[in-house]
Design an enzyme around this catalytic site. Structure first.
Site, PDB file in Angstrom:
ATOM      1  N   ASP A  47      -1.367   6.650   6.553  1.00  0.00           N
ATOM      2  CA  ASP A  47      -2.415   5.716   6.151  1.00  0.00           C
ATOM      3  C   ASP A  47      -2.634   4.748   7.316  1.00  0.00           C
ATOM      4  OD1 ASP A  47      -3.955   3.651   5.153  1.00  0.00           O
ATOM      5  OD2 ASP A  47      -2.667   3.203   3.449  1.00  0.00           O
TER       6      ASP A  47
ATOM      7  N   TRP B  55       0.830  -1.215   0.000  1.00  0.00           N
ATOM      8  CA  TRP B  55       0.000   0.000   0.000  1.00  0.00           C
ATOM      9  C   TRP B  55       0.850   1.244   0.000  1.00  0.00           C
ATOM     10  CZ3 TRP B  55      -4.031  -1.675  -1.963  1.00  0.00           C
ATOM     11  CH2 TRP B  55      -4.561  -2.928  -1.599  1.00  0.00           C
TER      12      TRP B  55
ATOM     13  N   LYS C  36     -12.047  -1.761   7.996  1.00  0.00           N
ATOM     14  CA  LYS C  36     -11.404  -2.600   9.005  1.00  0.00           C
ATOM     15  C   LYS C  36     -12.048  -2.297  10.366  1.00  0.00           C
ATOM     16  CE  LYS C  36      -8.275  -3.535   5.685  1.00  0.00           C
ATOM     17  NZ  LYS C  36      -8.011  -2.845   4.420  1.00  0.00           N
TER      18      LYS C  36
END
Ligand SMILES: Cc1ncc(COP(=O)(O)O)c(C=O)c1O
Ligand SMILES: Cc1ncc(COP(=O)(O)O)c(C=O)c1O
Ligand SMILES: [Mg+2]
Ligand SMILES: [Mg+2]
Ligand SMILES: [Mg+2]
Ligand SMILES: [Mg+2]
Lengths: 356, 356
Positions: free
Chosen positions: A169, A101, A193
């Site tokens: 992030d 990511w 999440k």
């Protein structure tokens, strides 16, 4: 109903009481006789949901009245790879490359300016968090990824960037542990999440870092415009915001981030001690960098895979397969996963060792 | 439960059986024991949902096997204002300015190239669809808005653009009427009218118009990348796609677009004939351009507003207030609204005329 123990990496388990309320609201939202799916986003009822979700997000991060705004946007964390660069990258930014990511964030940013990769663990398949790197002067910001969902590493400390904005992030560990969130100037996280269903993305931004790039920013990319419009420049992802609000309320009722951190710590200690103890398994990452959210581990003898897979599947466990970049197994243990689920997994591992 | 008659402009009513299935899936998706909100978007079950939704969308538009791809994206129709320009505007594009949403699309596109406004009804507060305009040569594309949600106008015919790609924002009338959808090269629509909950956006694009601009397109803006990734470059808005699939299945079971068009026509004839007949009300738009989806009308005597508002609210009607740009009333009659709801509204209007 005997719900599976859901170790899925995301979208992932949310609290059962959240599912129940959300299910009810799809038929009848707060006794209005209307579904949460059919009400106007400009209705008083929904504006209240949005405001509640935004203020709970700041509250759980202990960022109220500190110059931050919370926004709910669309596009996932991947859209934030782009938006952060659009809004903040004038000349040069620093990135820590700690996983897929991070690498994707770097790729998007490179279209907008110079990107300095300050440190990377790519060579060792991202199995640790790099720690000794220097931060050059003149960066527009430094970007990092607090928890690397795929690899199961987690940053335990963050670089001191002084005046340079720090962007993080936090898609896979927001609201999971007490840290000083005010060290960050912009935090973003896909909902799917620890917060809610896929389709909403939380952005928490310190207002004074905005408005400094010279490029013209399209409306849908413009944080300042979304702030001005109270996170409703256009139709927001109503249901995802609503369920996020329910989850944040659940978190409040259960003692907030500090209480959930204790539970998360207990769950992760349980699984990691079994990974270490059990002769059949080994952890994938450097021990110091182990994630409390995603525990990655492999079978020392790969040929046992079909047998172990059969065993855990028959024990009503779900979502334990590792990401293809790592292989093996990944037990994702987000806020809503109970320690009982981890105990079941550990029992399965113990049982496997005994019977093999 | 006595559900309100929901005339909301969007998000708006969806079929009750869709709410019921969606509500059930939030607790237990297809007997899996897992919520639709907690399953991986890479799971076989969800990949099937996505594929079903994509293929039903093409099927209802009669665009299968004609070089089109259907994508479910995030960001709403407003994100498509930006993405269409990003992907297709090299030098110069033509836009029809038929309402607020057209104007917003124009504004976004102006950042990417020259925008020619070919015709506009702005001067008369967008109460008609301009018809006589010429289309210059050398346009990268022509952009139009099939149904102007706020004003209640609808295009009954579309410009013949020959080789020039025709792009259409169909956010508020997609799947509502039989037209030759193959005259368009790109169609987009926010889900939250005739398709599903806010948070998903349908894009149907003819592949051969892509890949022609010289600029580098960021991943999250890139139609070609989303096509390559089967609409799952990153985590899609799982629940909104699922409910869209349920609505598209409902549409199939109810005879598809041709059957629903008949119902929509009957509903709109009913309301417009009452607007015309009733001495207290008048329609806002030119009669030829009246929308089958959103009927806008005003009280001739504004001072009757509080009385009429009280009456319709007590009749269990919801969402009848006009947009602030138009004032008065707007009855949005999307696919899922029954003719009985329109009958109730018409009765209220008749009753009001009699008793005032
Ligand atoms: C840490 C992290 N960042 C970014 C992403 C990408 O998120 P999205 O799919 O919402 O774009 C993920 C997805 O799992 C992630 O775990
Ligand atoms: C025709 C039309 N286009 C675009 C939009 C904007 O859609 P969104 O809010 O999903 O960005 C709307 C919203 O109502 C609309 O009706
Ligand atoms: Mg700082
Ligand atoms: Mg071991
Ligand atoms: Mg053509
Ligand atoms: Mg009249």
């Amino acid at each position: 109903m005997n719900r599976p123990h859901n170790f899925s990496a995301g979208p992932c388990i949310l609290p059962l009481e959240v599912f129940e309320k959300a299910s009810q609201a799809v038929i009848d939202f707060d006794g209005s006789g209307l579904s949460i799916l059919e009400i106007s986003h400009r209705s008083t009822a929904f504006v209240e949901v949005m405001e509640k979700a935004r203020s709970l997000a700041l509250e759980h991060l202990n960022l109220q009245a500190k110059g931050y705004k919370a926004l709910f946007m669309q596009g996932g964390a991947s859209m934030q790879f782009l938006m952060t660069a659009y809004n903040l990258l004038e000349k040069k930014a620093g990135y820590l490359d700690t996983g897929t990511w991070s690498a994707n964030a770097i790729k998007e940013a490179e279209r907008f300016g110079e990107v300095k990769v300050l440190a990377s663990s790519k060579e060792s398949n991202y199995n640790f968090i790099p720690k000794n790197y220097s931060i050059p002067n003149g960066l527009d910001y430094l970007h990092c990824t607090s928890n690397n969902t795929i690899y199961g590493t987690q940053m335990k400390a963050f670089p001191n960037t002084g005046e340079t904005p720090l962007i993080c992030d936090m898609s896979s560990d927001i609201f999971s542990r007490e840290i000083d969130y005010s060290q960050f100037d912009l935090i973003y996280a896909g909902a799917q999440k620890n917060m809610g269903p896929a389709g909403a993305t939380l952005v928490v931004v310190k207002e004074d870092i905005l408005g400094k790039v010279s490029r013209k920013i399209p409306s849908m990319m413009d944080y300042e415009l979304f702030i001005k419009k109270e996170s409703m420049f256009n139709t927001p992802p109503v249901f995802s915001v609503y369920v996020s609000m329910l989850t944040l309320e659940w978190l409040s009722r259960h003692g907030g981030v500090s209480a959930i951190e204790k539970k998360n710590r207990a769950k992760s200690e349980l699984i990691y001690s079994e990974i270490d103890r059990n002769s059949l398994f080994e952890g994938f990452t450097a021990k110091d960098d182990r994630s409390m959210m995603n525990a990655t581990f492999t079978l020392k003898n790969e040929r046992l895979t079909p047998l172990f897979d059969k065993l855990w599947q028959s024990a009503n466990l779900n979502g334990l397969n590792g990401h293809r970049s790592v292989g093996g197994y990944r037990a994702s243990m987000y806020n809503a996963l109970s320690i009982e689920s981890v105990e079941v997994l550990v029992d399965v591992m113990k049982h496997f060792e005994k019977t093999i």
